[in-house]
Enzyme design. Structure first.
Site, PDB file in Angstrom:
ATOM      1  N   GLU A  32       0.843  -1.200   0.000  1.00  0.00           N
ATOM      2  CA  GLU A  32       0.000   0.000   0.000  1.00  0.00           C
ATOM      3  C   GLU A  32       0.873   1.243   0.000  1.00  0.00           C
ATOM      4  N   LEU A  37      -4.375   2.122   5.444  1.00  0.00           N
ATOM      5  CA  LEU A  37      -4.988   1.043   4.667  1.00  0.00           C
ATOM      6  C   LEU A  37      -6.451   1.389   4.364  1.00  0.00           C
ATOM      7  N   GLY A  39      -7.933   2.015   1.210  1.00  0.00           N
ATOM      8  CA  GLY A  39      -8.218   2.526  -0.133  1.00  0.00           C
ATOM      9  C   GLY A  39      -9.158   3.716  -0.167  1.00  0.00           C
ATOM     10  N   THR A  40      -9.688   3.960  -1.363  1.00  0.00           N
ATOM     11  CA  THR A  40     -10.628   5.056  -1.584  1.00  0.00           C
ATOM     12  C   THR A  40     -11.815   4.923  -0.645  1.00  0.00           C
ATOM     13  N   GLY A 143      -7.459   0.136  -7.806  1.00  0.00           N
ATOM     14  CA  GLY A 143      -8.613   1.018  -7.729  1.00  0.00           C
ATOM     15  C   GLY A 143      -8.717   2.057  -8.828  1.00  0.00           C
ATOM     16  N   GLY A 271     -17.388  11.037 -12.909  1.00  0.00           N
ATOM     17  CA  GLY A 271     -16.988   9.641 -13.029  1.00  0.00           C
ATOM     18  C   GLY A 271     -15.580   9.416 -12.512  1.00  0.00           C
ATOM     19  N   HIS A 321     -18.576  -3.196  -2.903  1.00  0.00           N
ATOM     20  CA  HIS A 321     -18.991  -4.591  -2.700  1.00  0.00           C
ATOM     21  C   HIS A 321     -18.692  -5.454  -3.911  1.00  0.00           C
ATOM     22  N   HIS A 444     -45.108  -7.116  10.127  1.00  0.00           N
ATOM     23  CA  HIS A 444     -45.916  -5.891  10.105  1.00  0.00           C
ATOM     24  C   HIS A 444     -45.716  -5.140  11.420  1.00  0.00           C
TER      25      HIS A 444
HETATM   26  P1  FAD Z   1      -9.552   1.442  -3.971  1.00  0.00           P
HETATM   27  O1  FAD Z   1     -10.469   1.483  -2.840  1.00  0.00           O
HETATM   28  O2  FAD Z   1      -9.434   2.639  -4.831  1.00  0.00           O
HETATM   29  O3  FAD Z   1      -8.117   1.082  -3.381  1.00  0.00           O
HETATM   30  C1  FAD Z   1      -6.981   1.053  -4.165  1.00  0.00           C
HETATM   31  C2  FAD Z   1      -5.770   1.170  -3.265  1.00  0.00           C
HETATM   32  O4  FAD Z   1      -4.609   0.864  -4.033  1.00  0.00           O
HETATM   33  C3  FAD Z   1      -5.536   2.558  -2.696  1.00  0.00           C
HETATM   34  O5  FAD Z   1      -5.353   2.466  -1.297  1.00  0.00           O
HETATM   35  C4  FAD Z   1      -4.266   3.042  -3.373  1.00  0.00           C
HETATM   36  O6  FAD Z   1      -3.456   3.869  -2.530  1.00  0.00           O
HETATM   37  C5  FAD Z   1      -3.549   1.731  -3.629  1.00  0.00           C
HETATM   38  N1  FAD Z   1      -2.581   1.761  -4.721  1.00  0.00           N
HETATM   39  C6  FAD Z   1      -2.772   2.222  -5.988  1.00  0.00           C
HETATM   40  N2  FAD Z   1      -1.644   2.036  -6.722  1.00  0.00           N
HETATM   41  C7  FAD Z   1      -0.737   1.451  -5.897  1.00  0.00           C
HETATM   42  C8  FAD Z   1       0.595   1.010  -6.070  1.00  0.00           C
HETATM   43  N3  FAD Z   1       1.224   1.097  -7.246  1.00  0.00           N
HETATM   44  N4  FAD Z   1       1.237   0.477  -5.006  1.00  0.00           N
HETATM   45  C9  FAD Z   1       0.621   0.367  -3.801  1.00  0.00           C
HETATM   46  N5  FAD Z   1      -0.649   0.754  -3.585  1.00  0.00           N
HETATM   47  C10 FAD Z   1      -1.314   1.281  -4.624  1.00  0.00           C
HETATM   48  N6  FAD Z   1     -18.834   2.416  -3.434  1.00  0.00           N
HETATM   49  C11 FAD Z   1     -19.835   1.766  -2.819  1.00  0.00           C
HETATM   50  O7  FAD Z   1     -20.023   0.566  -3.053  1.00  0.00           O
HETATM   51  N7  FAD Z   1     -20.650   2.400  -1.918  1.00  0.00           N
HETATM   52  C12 FAD Z   1     -20.493   3.702  -1.623  1.00  0.00           C
HETATM   53  O8  FAD Z   1     -21.246   4.247  -0.812  1.00  0.00           O
HETATM   54  C13 FAD Z   1     -19.452   4.418  -2.265  1.00  0.00           C
HETATM   55  N8  FAD Z   1     -19.259   5.723  -1.999  1.00  0.00           N
HETATM   56  C14 FAD Z   1     -18.231   6.387  -2.616  1.00  0.00           C
HETATM   57  C15 FAD Z   1     -18.077   7.742  -2.347  1.00  0.00           C
HETATM   58  C16 FAD Z   1     -17.060   8.453  -2.948  1.00  0.00           C
HETATM   59  C17 FAD Z   1     -16.895   9.913  -2.633  1.00  0.00           C
HETATM   60  C18 FAD Z   1     -16.175   7.785  -3.839  1.00  0.00           C
HETATM   61  C19 FAD Z   1     -15.040   8.533  -4.481  1.00  0.00           C
HETATM   62  C20 FAD Z   1     -16.327   6.442  -4.118  1.00  0.00           C
HETATM   63  C21 FAD Z   1     -17.367   5.730  -3.515  1.00  0.00           C
HETATM   64  N9  FAD Z   1     -17.587   4.383  -3.784  1.00  0.00           N
HETATM   65  C22 FAD Z   1     -18.617   3.718  -3.182  1.00  0.00           C
HETATM   66  C23 FAD Z   1     -16.729   3.626  -4.711  1.00  0.00           C
HETATM   67  C24 FAD Z   1     -15.706   2.774  -3.918  1.00  0.00           C
HETATM   68  O9  FAD Z   1     -14.942   3.637  -3.104  1.00  0.00           O
HETATM   69  C25 FAD Z   1     -14.812   1.997  -4.873  1.00  0.00           C
HETATM   70  O10 FAD Z   1     -15.615   1.234  -5.754  1.00  0.00           O
HETATM   71  C26 FAD Z   1     -13.901   1.062  -4.112  1.00  0.00           C
HETATM   72  O11 FAD Z   1     -13.090   1.754  -3.196  1.00  0.00           O
HETATM   73  C27 FAD Z   1     -13.002   0.280  -5.077  1.00  0.00           C
HETATM   74  O12 FAD Z   1     -12.192  -0.577  -4.350  1.00  0.00           O
HETATM   75  P2  FAD Z   1     -10.777  -1.062  -4.899  1.00  0.00           P
HETATM   76  O13 FAD Z   1     -10.256  -2.006  -3.855  1.00  0.00           O
HETATM   77  O14 FAD Z   1     -10.902  -1.554  -6.282  1.00  0.00           O
HETATM   78  O15 FAD Z   1      -9.849   0.240  -4.974  1.00  0.00           O
HETATM   79  P1  NAI Z   2     -21.119   8.796 -12.098  1.00  0.00           P
HETATM   80  O1  NAI Z   2     -20.660   7.998 -13.245  1.00  0.00           O
HETATM   81  O2  NAI Z   2     -22.068   8.208 -11.117  1.00  0.00           O
HETATM   82  O3  NAI Z   2     -21.813  10.138 -12.616  1.00  0.00           O
HETATM   83  C1  NAI Z   2     -21.149  11.065 -13.404  1.00  0.00           C
HETATM   84  C2  NAI Z   2     -22.179  11.963 -14.062  1.00  0.00           C
HETATM   85  O4  NAI Z   2     -21.506  13.028 -14.700  1.00  0.00           O
HETATM   86  C3  NAI Z   2     -23.009  11.258 -15.121  1.00  0.00           C
HETATM   87  O5  NAI Z   2     -24.359  11.543 -14.912  1.00  0.00           O
HETATM   88  C4  NAI Z   2     -22.480  11.844 -16.425  1.00  0.00           C
HETATM   89  O6  NAI Z   2     -23.450  11.869 -17.449  1.00  0.00           O
HETATM   90  C5  NAI Z   2     -22.081  13.236 -15.976  1.00  0.00           C
HETATM   91  N1  NAI Z   2     -21.080  13.889 -16.811  1.00  0.00           N
HETATM   92  C6  NAI Z   2     -19.990  13.361 -17.420  1.00  0.00           C
HETATM   93  N2  NAI Z   2     -19.295  14.306 -18.054  1.00  0.00           N
HETATM   94  C7  NAI Z   2     -19.937  15.488 -17.845  1.00  0.00           C
HETATM   95  C8  NAI Z   2     -19.697  16.832 -18.224  1.00  0.00           C
HETATM   96  N3  NAI Z   2     -18.636  17.183 -18.953  1.00  0.00           N
HETATM   97  N4  NAI Z   2     -20.575  17.787 -17.822  1.00  0.00           N
HETATM   98  C9  NAI Z   2     -21.665  17.456 -17.058  1.00  0.00           C
HETATM   99  N5  NAI Z   2     -21.920  16.191 -16.683  1.00  0.00           N
HETATM  100  C10 NAI Z   2     -21.077  15.223 -17.049  1.00  0.00           C
HETATM  101  O7  NAI Z   2     -19.778   9.301 -11.396  1.00  0.00           O
HETATM  102  P2  NAI Z   2     -19.496   9.948  -9.990  1.00  0.00           P
HETATM  103  O8  NAI Z   2     -20.719  10.524  -9.400  1.00  0.00           O
HETATM  104  O9  NAI Z   2     -18.303  10.804 -10.204  1.00  0.00           O
HETATM  105  O10 NAI Z   2     -19.077   8.693  -9.123  1.00  0.00           O
HETATM  106  C11 NAI Z   2     -17.936   7.897  -9.507  1.00  0.00           C
HETATM  107  C12 NAI Z   2     -18.120   6.465  -9.105  1.00  0.00           C
HETATM  108  O11 NAI Z   2     -18.078   6.325  -7.700  1.00  0.00           O
HETATM  109  C13 NAI Z   2     -19.445   5.932  -9.584  1.00  0.00           C
HETATM  110  O12 NAI Z   2     -19.184   5.077 -10.668  1.00  0.00           O
HETATM  111  C14 NAI Z   2     -19.984   5.153  -8.444  1.00  0.00           C
HETATM  112  O13 NAI Z   2     -20.032   3.801  -8.775  1.00  0.00           O
HETATM  113  C15 NAI Z   2     -19.010   5.348  -7.297  1.00  0.00           C
HETATM  114  N6  NAI Z   2     -19.768   5.854  -6.163  1.00  0.00           N
HETATM  115  C16 NAI Z   2     -20.707   5.051  -5.601  1.00  0.00           C
HETATM  116  C17 NAI Z   2     -21.475   5.495  -4.566  1.00  0.00           C
HETATM  117  C18 NAI Z   2     -22.511   4.611  -4.027  1.00  0.00           C
HETATM  118  O14 NAI Z   2     -22.505   3.423  -4.328  1.00  0.00           O
HETATM  119  N7  NAI Z   2     -23.409   5.106  -3.199  1.00  0.00           N
HETATM  120  C19 NAI Z   2     -21.315   6.828  -4.003  1.00  0.00           C
HETATM  121  C20 NAI Z   2     -20.335   7.618  -4.701  1.00  0.00           C
HETATM  122  C21 NAI Z   2     -19.585   7.120  -5.715  1.00  0.00           C
END
Ligand code: FAD
Ligand code: NAI
Length: 465
Positions: A32, A37, A39-40, A143, A271, A321, A444
């Site tokens: 990492e 630890l 991730g995102t 990620g 996105g 998930h 219920h």
């Molecule tokens: P990540 O969680 O991105 O982890 C990747 C890790 O790899 C990071 O810690 C990074 O530092 C590390 N890494 C990268 N390159 C290297 C390298 N070369 N060497 C060592 N380490 C490295 N998803 C949901 O299901 N529910 C939600 O409510 C939700 N809310 C979100 C809200 C926001 C604001 C954002 C941005 C995302 C959200 N997501 C949500 C999406 C979710 O966070 C991601 O789908 C998920 O974290 C992906 O998991 P991952 O393990 O693939 O990667």
């Molecule tokens: P998103 O893909 O959900 O939405 C991006 C939106 O931006 C789309 O509606 C798209 O049409 C629009 N868009 C693209 N280019 C544009 C432009 N130039 N001008 C105006 N609109 C534009 O992406 P978002 O919200 O950034 O989230 C990223 C990822 O994170 C998602 O794929 C989601 O899976 C994950 N995530 C999941 C959550 C959850 O499960 N509750 C919460 C937050 C993020």
């Protein structure tokens, strides 16, 4: 060989994969590059956003909902630093949980940036030093990163990504959000509840692309009632940062006259993109697809022997998930078992108020695939529990195969929709029908009775409607 498996990245994909592999008897290390630890998801994604959604919802309720229930409190005051502290405590608690899981499962944590040198070799660099470790298998779980808009520089103070929007030091007067996806609507809800004026500019002519169209339409109306303003079919083409207020140029997506919108903060959330920087994939021969994602076969194997990939860095929904389930499946495959992910049954939740949840096919997808389907709907206005709680926004929609009655998709808008969706997911995993759901006794009074009623409505025999 030092290790059986080295996992690069400790997000929900990586750390879950490591735990499952250790359970299966492998000697495992995770690499990492981040200071913590998780991730995102744990640090700047799912968890901090949910902490702020919860806290801001409590603030909103204390100000607007308590009085009608006879709970009389003085107007709540916002202590933003304390709210951010609440968020940080949540992050810290979860990160510590992952550290504990690594220790418990005897997984080595190697801090530094990982680079793949080829089959069985990973270089780890930190603080100007590097070491090479040997392993039978490698899993890439690095990620994703934010997608950027050309010509608009994110400074994480005034022009922010989700990361900056999770840590603003004051409530913006005007928040302009680019993208009506999940992040825009969740973080827009947070700052709206705390007092910001929120305008969302969306390129398409609808919000939440990918979600069922009818659900998205009603959800937009609900958000508008809450005070969100939407500019659909429009794009932000530039932001002038020279003055005190930001000036965003907004153009119709189809072309036409531009207008200028002022804002204190602009949130760009259009996105996310796969993150592979510094991994050495090209040199190692690991192929990417045309969208920069690591290309994998149905068993998560990349083009290089012994190197696998999962999570946001590969195709599929970018959800924690989904990454976790892929982590488990790939660990089982590496151990010689039959790991598998059912991509037809991955729930999606938008954690706003009300929540939106969904599993399986949307009506648009079924139409496009030419599948004959029946629809059963049930509104929360007719659900007893929702009525007494006075939280009647939204409805349940079930799509079932017209011939076999098998449930193909379930979509919900409503309070706790994110918790309610899982009975549909379990039913769909077992190939269940609307009739199965309709004949299952539901407690219920619960909001889940609306699911049973929607299932009854598929056969045109809902009781309470
Ligand atoms: P990540 O969680 O991105 O982890 C990747 C890790 O790899 C990071 O810690 C990074 O530092 C590390 N890494 C990268 N390159 C290297 C390298 N070369 N060497 C060592 N380490 C490295 N998803 C949901 O299901 N529910 C939600 O409510 C939700 N809310 C979100 C809200 C926001 C604001 C954002 C941005 C995302 C959200 N997501 C949500 C999406 C979710 O966070 C991601 O789908 C998920 O974290 C992906 O998991 P991952 O393990 O693939 O990667
Ligand atoms: P998103 O893909 O959900 O939405 C991006 C939106 O931006 C789309 O509606 C798209 O049409 C629009 N868009 C693209 N280019 C544009 C432009 N130039 N001008 C105006 N609109 C534009 O992406 P978002 O919200 O950034 O989230 C990223 C990822 O994170 C998602 O794929 C989601 O899976 C994950 N995530 C999941 C959550 C959850 O499960 N509750 C919460 C937050 C993020």
């Amino acid at each position: 060989m030092a290790y059986d498996l080295v996992v690069i990245g400790t997000g929900p994909g990586g750390y879950v994969c490591a735990v499952r592999a250790a359970q299966l008897g492998m000697k495992v290390a995770v690499v990492e590059k981040n200071a913590t630890l998780g991730g995102t998801c744990l640090n700047v994604g799912c968890m901090p956003s949910k902490a702020l959604l919860h806290a801001s919802e409590m603030f909103e309720e204390a100000g607007h909902s308590f009085a009608k229930m006879g709970v009389s409190v003085s107007a709540p005051k916002l202590d933003l630093p304390a709210m951010m502290n609440f968020k940080q405590q949540g992050i810290d608690g979860n990160v510590k949980g992952v550290e504990f899981l690594m220790k418990k499962n005897k997984i080595d944590v190697l801090k530094g940036a990982g680079k793949i040198l080829g089959t069985g070799k990973v270089e780890i660099s930190a603080d100007g030093k590097s070491q090479v470790i040997e392993t039978k298998s490698i899993v890439i779980a690095t990620g994703s990163d934010i997608a950027r808009l050309k010509g608009i520089e994110i400074d994480e103070t005034r022009i922010v990504s989700s990361t900056g929007a999770l840590s603003l030091d004051k409530v913006p007067g005007k928040l302009l959000i680019v993208g009506a996806g999940v992040i825009g609507l969740e973080l827009g809800s947070v700052w709206k509840r705390l007092g910001a004026e929120v305008v969302v500019v969306e390129f398409l002519d609808r919000i939440l692309p990918g979600m069922d169209g009818e659900i998205a339409k009603q959800f937009q109306r609900i958000l508008e009632k809450q005070g969100f303003a939407f500019k659909l079919g429009a794009k932000v083409t530039g932001v002038d940062t020279s003055g005190k207020a930001l000036k965003a140029t907004v153009e119709p997506a189809a072309g036409g006259a531009a207008e200028t919108l002022e804002a204190d903060v602009v949130l760009v959330c259009i996105g996310r993109v796969p993150y592979t920087d510094g991994l050495g994939l090209k040199e190692a021969g690991v192929a990417l697809d045309n969208r920069g994602r690591v290309q994998i076969d149905p068993h998560f194997a990349t083009s290089v022997k012994g190197v696998y990939a999962i999570g946001d860095v590969v195709a599929g929904p970018m959800l924690a998930h989904k990454a976790e389930d892929e982590g488990v499946a790939v660990a089982e495959i590496i151990a010689g078992q039959a790991g598998h992910v059912n991509y037809d049954v991955i729930p999606g939740v938008v954690y706003t108020t009300p929540e939106v949840s969904s599993v399986g096919k949307t009506e648009e997808e079924l139409k496009q695939a030419g599948v004959a389907y029946t629809v059963g709907k049930f509104p929360f206005t007719a659900n007893g529990r929702s009525k007494v709680n006075q939280t009647t926004d939204g409805f349940v929609k079930i799509l079932a195969d017209a011939k076999t009655d098998r449930v193909l998709g379930v979509h919900i808008i409503g309070i706790e929709a994110g918790e309610m969706i899982h009975e549909a997911a379990v039913l769909m995993e077992f190939g269940g029908s609307a009739e199965d759901l309709a004949r299952t006794c539901h407690a219920h009074p619960t909001r889940s009775e609306a699911i049973k009623e929607a299932a009854l409505a598929v056969g045109k025999r809902a009781i309470h409607m």
